[in-house]
Design a protein around this motif. Structure first.
Motif, PDB file in Angstrom:
ATOM      1  N   LEU A   1       7.591 -12.300 -10.408  1.00 52.55           N
ATOM      2  CA  LEU A   1       6.322 -11.671 -10.764  1.00 52.55           C
ATOM      3  C   LEU A   1       5.586 -11.188  -9.519  1.00 52.55           C
ATOM      4  O   LEU A   1       5.546 -11.890  -8.509  1.00 52.55           O
ATOM      5  N   SER A   2       5.052  -9.981  -9.600  1.00 54.87           N
ATOM      6  CA  SER A   2       4.210  -9.489  -8.507  1.00 54.87           C
ATOM      7  C   SER A   2       3.230  -8.460  -9.050  1.00 54.87           C
ATOM      8  O   SER A   2       3.487  -7.858 -10.089  1.00 54.87           O
ATOM      9  N   GLY A   3       2.131  -8.292  -8.354  1.00 62.40           N
ATOM     10  CA  GLY A   3       1.126  -7.344  -8.846  1.00 62.40           C
ATOM     11  C   GLY A   3       0.479  -6.580  -7.709  1.00 62.40           C
ATOM     12  O   GLY A   3       0.656  -6.901  -6.533  1.00 62.40           O
ATOM     13  N   MET A   4      -0.248  -5.537  -8.079  1.00 63.32           N
ATOM     14  CA  MET A   4      -0.993  -4.737  -7.101  1.00 63.32           C
ATOM     15  C   MET A   4      -2.360  -4.392  -7.655  1.00 63.32           C
ATOM     16  O   MET A   4      -2.482  -4.111  -8.854  1.00 63.32           O
ATOM     17  N   ARG A   5      -3.335  -4.389  -6.777  1.00 62.63           N
ATOM     18  CA  ARG A   5      -4.682  -3.992  -7.214  1.00 62.63           C
ATOM     19  C   ARG A   5      -4.780  -2.467  -7.291  1.00 62.63           C
ATOM     20  O   ARG A   5      -4.343  -1.787  -6.360  1.00 62.63           O
ATOM     21  N   PRO A   6      -5.380  -1.958  -8.345  1.00 62.47           N
ATOM     22  CA  PRO A   6      -5.531  -0.490  -8.430  1.00 62.47           C
ATOM     23  C   PRO A   6      -6.766  -0.026  -7.665  1.00 62.47           C
ATOM     24  O   PRO A   6      -7.804   0.289  -8.256  1.00 62.47           O
TER      25      PRO A   6
ATOM     26  N   PHE B   1       5.989  -6.584 -13.128  1.00 63.85           N
ATOM     27  CA  PHE B   1       5.090  -6.004 -12.134  1.00 63.85           C
ATOM     28  C   PHE B   1       3.799  -5.600 -12.843  1.00 63.85           C
ATOM     29  O   PHE B   1       3.839  -4.885 -13.841  1.00 63.85           O
ATOM     30  N   PHE B   2       2.680  -6.055 -12.298  1.00 63.86           N
ATOM     31  CA  PHE B   2       1.447  -5.773 -13.044  1.00 63.86           C
ATOM     32  C   PHE B   2       0.364  -5.145 -12.186  1.00 63.86           C
ATOM     33  O   PHE B   2       0.308  -5.311 -10.979  1.00 63.86           O
ATOM     34  N   ILE B   3      -0.489  -4.407 -12.906  1.00 61.53           N
ATOM     35  CA  ILE B   3      -1.673  -3.811 -12.305  1.00 61.53           C
ATOM     36  C   ILE B   3      -2.776  -4.860 -12.375  1.00 61.53           C
ATOM     37  O   ILE B   3      -3.224  -5.243 -13.464  1.00 61.53           O
ATOM     38  N   ALA B   4      -3.195  -5.322 -11.200  1.00 64.01           N
ATOM     39  CA  ALA B   4      -4.141  -6.440 -11.133  1.00 64.01           C
ATOM     40  C   ALA B   4      -5.574  -5.901 -11.128  1.00 64.01           C
ATOM     41  O   ALA B   4      -6.280  -5.970 -10.127  1.00 64.01           O
ATOM     42  N   ASP B   5      -5.998  -5.368 -12.272  1.00 67.25           N
ATOM     43  CA  ASP B   5      -7.323  -4.724 -12.280  1.00 67.25           C
ATOM     44  C   ASP B   5      -8.469  -5.730 -12.258  1.00 67.25           C
ATOM     45  O   ASP B   5      -9.519  -5.464 -11.686  1.00 67.25           O
ATOM     46  N   TRP B   6      -8.264  -6.920 -12.819  1.00 65.61           N
ATOM     47  CA  TRP B   6      -9.321  -7.937 -12.678  1.00 65.61           C
ATOM     48  C   TRP B   6      -9.447  -8.356 -11.220  1.00 65.61           C
ATOM     49  O   TRP B   6     -10.538  -8.623 -10.737  1.00 65.61           O
TER      50      TRP B   6
ATOM     51  N   ALA C   1     -19.028  -4.019  -7.677  1.00 65.76           N
ATOM     52  CA  ALA C   1     -20.245  -3.199  -7.701  1.00 65.76           C
ATOM     53  C   ALA C   1     -19.952  -1.757  -8.118  1.00 65.76           C
ATOM     54  O   ALA C   1     -20.829  -1.066  -8.619  1.00 65.76           O
ATOM     55  N   ASP C   2     -18.722  -1.309  -7.894  1.00 67.65           N
ATOM     56  CA  ASP C   2     -18.375   0.058  -8.294  1.00 67.65           C
ATOM     57  C   ASP C   2     -16.941   0.103  -8.829  1.00 67.65           C
ATOM     58  O   ASP C   2     -16.014   0.482  -8.118  1.00 67.65           O
ATOM     59  N   PRO C   3     -16.787  -0.275 -10.091  1.00 71.69           N
ATOM     60  CA  PRO C   3     -15.431  -0.288 -10.645  1.00 71.69           C
ATOM     61  C   PRO C   3     -15.052   1.047 -11.292  1.00 71.69           C
ATOM     62  O   PRO C   3     -14.091   1.120 -12.054  1.00 71.69           O
ATOM     63  N   SER C   4     -15.798   2.123 -10.978  1.00 71.65           N
ATOM     64  CA  SER C   4     -15.639   3.379 -11.718  1.00 71.65           C
ATOM     65  C   SER C   4     -14.233   3.970 -11.619  1.00 71.65           C
ATOM     66  O   SER C   4     -13.812   4.711 -12.494  1.00 71.65           O
ATOM     67  N   GLN C   5     -13.499   3.652 -10.545  1.00 72.45           N
ATOM     68  CA  GLN C   5     -12.207   4.323 -10.375  1.00 72.45           C
ATOM     69  C   GLN C   5     -10.998   3.456 -10.729  1.00 72.45           C
ATOM     70  O   GLN C   5      -9.862   3.904 -10.609  1.00 72.45           O
TER      71      GLN C   5
ATOM     72  N   GLU D   1      -8.625   5.037 -13.356  1.00 81.05           N
ATOM     73  CA  GLU D   1      -7.882   6.190 -12.831  1.00 81.05           C
ATOM     74  C   GLU D   1      -6.791   5.718 -11.859  1.00 81.05           C
ATOM     75  O   GLU D   1      -5.650   6.185 -11.907  1.00 81.05           O
ATOM     76  N   TYR D   2      -7.156   4.782 -11.010  1.00 83.94           N
ATOM     77  CA  TYR D   2      -6.185   4.294 -10.033  1.00 83.94           C
ATOM     78  C   TYR D   2      -5.037   3.530 -10.691  1.00 83.94           C
ATOM     79  O   TYR D   2      -3.956   3.424 -10.121  1.00 83.94           O
ATOM     80  N   THR D   3      -5.284   2.991 -11.873  1.00 89.38           N
ATOM     81  CA  THR D   3      -4.198   2.299 -12.582  1.00 89.38           C
ATOM     82  C   THR D   3      -3.040   3.271 -12.806  1.00 89.38           C
ATOM     83  O   THR D   3      -1.882   2.963 -12.518  1.00 89.38           O
TER      84      THR D   3
END
Ligand code: SF4
Length: 328
Positions: A7-12, A39-44, A52-56, A59-61
């Motif tokens: 298991l591995s992940g990346m922040r978007p 493989f996961f998108i670690a959006d949390w 403070a600014d999660p607006s992107q 999109e980055y996902t």
């Protein structure tokens, strides 16, 4: 035979660059051939620093998954999913938080280091302290056997193992203690010689066309002591040479670059041309593939939908076992 799970992940948090390609994705591409890779998108996790600014983040996902696909990750071989679409991770994190001593989290080296290094954000938050525990939930919920990490991430895997042991001791043998799959990564400096990073504006992105790569490499910092063409240089302190180590065959480095540099036989511009000769055939097809894939973002969404449902089955099963072991 059932394959062992990785298991591995990346922040978007942005488009991926060469540092990610050689620091993680190349390794993931090899692992997907042998292991059952998740493989996961670690959006949390992105929210722990970018709350403070999660607006992107959304999109980055998509951007990050495009980079994964362009780098050769294959959704038929590995499972791609989005963390925030699996509330099971959050539930397991909450349950773990009941029995995890605060000191275990406070002593994770990145906790203090990042609070000191990242000065433009207030990281004195509950979420930031707890993120290694969320990571433990991310890993343990899939009963992963291995977690590919660089040396600085080993304490996180150690914490995960401690959490698994504590759970298994307190309730029932349910969780699998994962091992760190220690990977040596080549040094990938940015065009200014510092670590390659989007925030330093020194990155060569996987989406960069050959023309863009050339335009970034040409003015790249070299050995700072080599001011004139007639000055001999030192490849050991030159960031361009670090990139040669990734792209240029060893024979050519030893026979052409090193003697040419140290005797002032070649100039830095010649040296960069040689680098481009080897780098562009690797990077060019990646950016082409990426541009092609980017024309169909719905296909990327479908890959994530499919992978997330596959992941959900496993996550639900483990969470069910955890809850009946507690029992809750
Ligand atoms: S010749 Fe190459 S290795 Fe030597 S300083 Fe210039 S760019 Fe660096």
């Amino acid at each position: 035979m059932t394959r062992k799970r990785v298991l591995s992940g990346m922040r978007p948090t942005g488009r991926l660059h060469m540092g990610h390609l050689f620091g993680a994705l190349d390794n993931w591409r090899k692992l997907q051939e042998t292991y059952d890779c998740f493989f996961f998108i670690a959006d949390w996790h992105a929210l722990t620093t970018d709350y403070a600014d999660p607006s992107q983040v959304k999109e980055y996902t998509i951007e990050v998954v495009l980079d994964w696909l362009a780098a050769g990750l294959d959704p038929r071989k590995a499972t791609f999913f989005v963390q925030s679409r699996l509330p099971e991770h959050a539930e397991l994190h909450l349950l773990f938080s009941m029995f995890t001593p605060l000191a275990w989290l406070e002593r994770v080296p990145t906790y203090k280091e990042q609070q000191e290094q990242i000065t433009d954000k207030d990281l004195h938050t509950y979420g930031f302290l707890g993120y290694p525990l969320l990571q433990a939930a991310d890993i343990l919920i899939y009963k992963a056997h291995y977690v590919p990490v660089g040396i600085d991430q080993v304490p996180h895997v150690e914490l995960t193992r401690e959490v698994a042991r504590r759970f298994n001791f307190l309730y029932k043998e349910v969780l699998v203690e994962p091992d760190a799959l220690l990977t040596e990564f080549p040094k990938i400096p940015g065009t200014d010689g510092r670590k390659m990073s989007k925030s330093y504006d020194n990155a060569i992105f996987l989406s960069d066309t050959p023309e863009a790569v050339t335009a970034k490499i040409k003015p790249m910092i070299t050995d700072p002591a080599r001011k004139r063409r007639s000055d001999p240089g030192n490849p050991d302190v030159c960031p361009v040479y670090d990139l040669h180590k990734v792209f240029t065959p060893a024979g050519e480095r030893e026979k052409v670059i090193v003697p040419g540099c140290t005797s002032a036989g070649i100039g830095c511009l010649d040296c960069k041309q040689i680098l481009l000769k080897h780098a562009l055939p690797v990077l060019g097809p990646v950016s082409e593939r990426r541009a092609e894939l980017a024309r169909d973002p719905d296909a990327v969404r479908a890959i994530l939908d499919d992978g997330t449902e596959r992941a959900r089955k496993v996550a639900r099963e483990t969470l069910g076992e955890v809850k009946s072991a507690m029992p809750i």
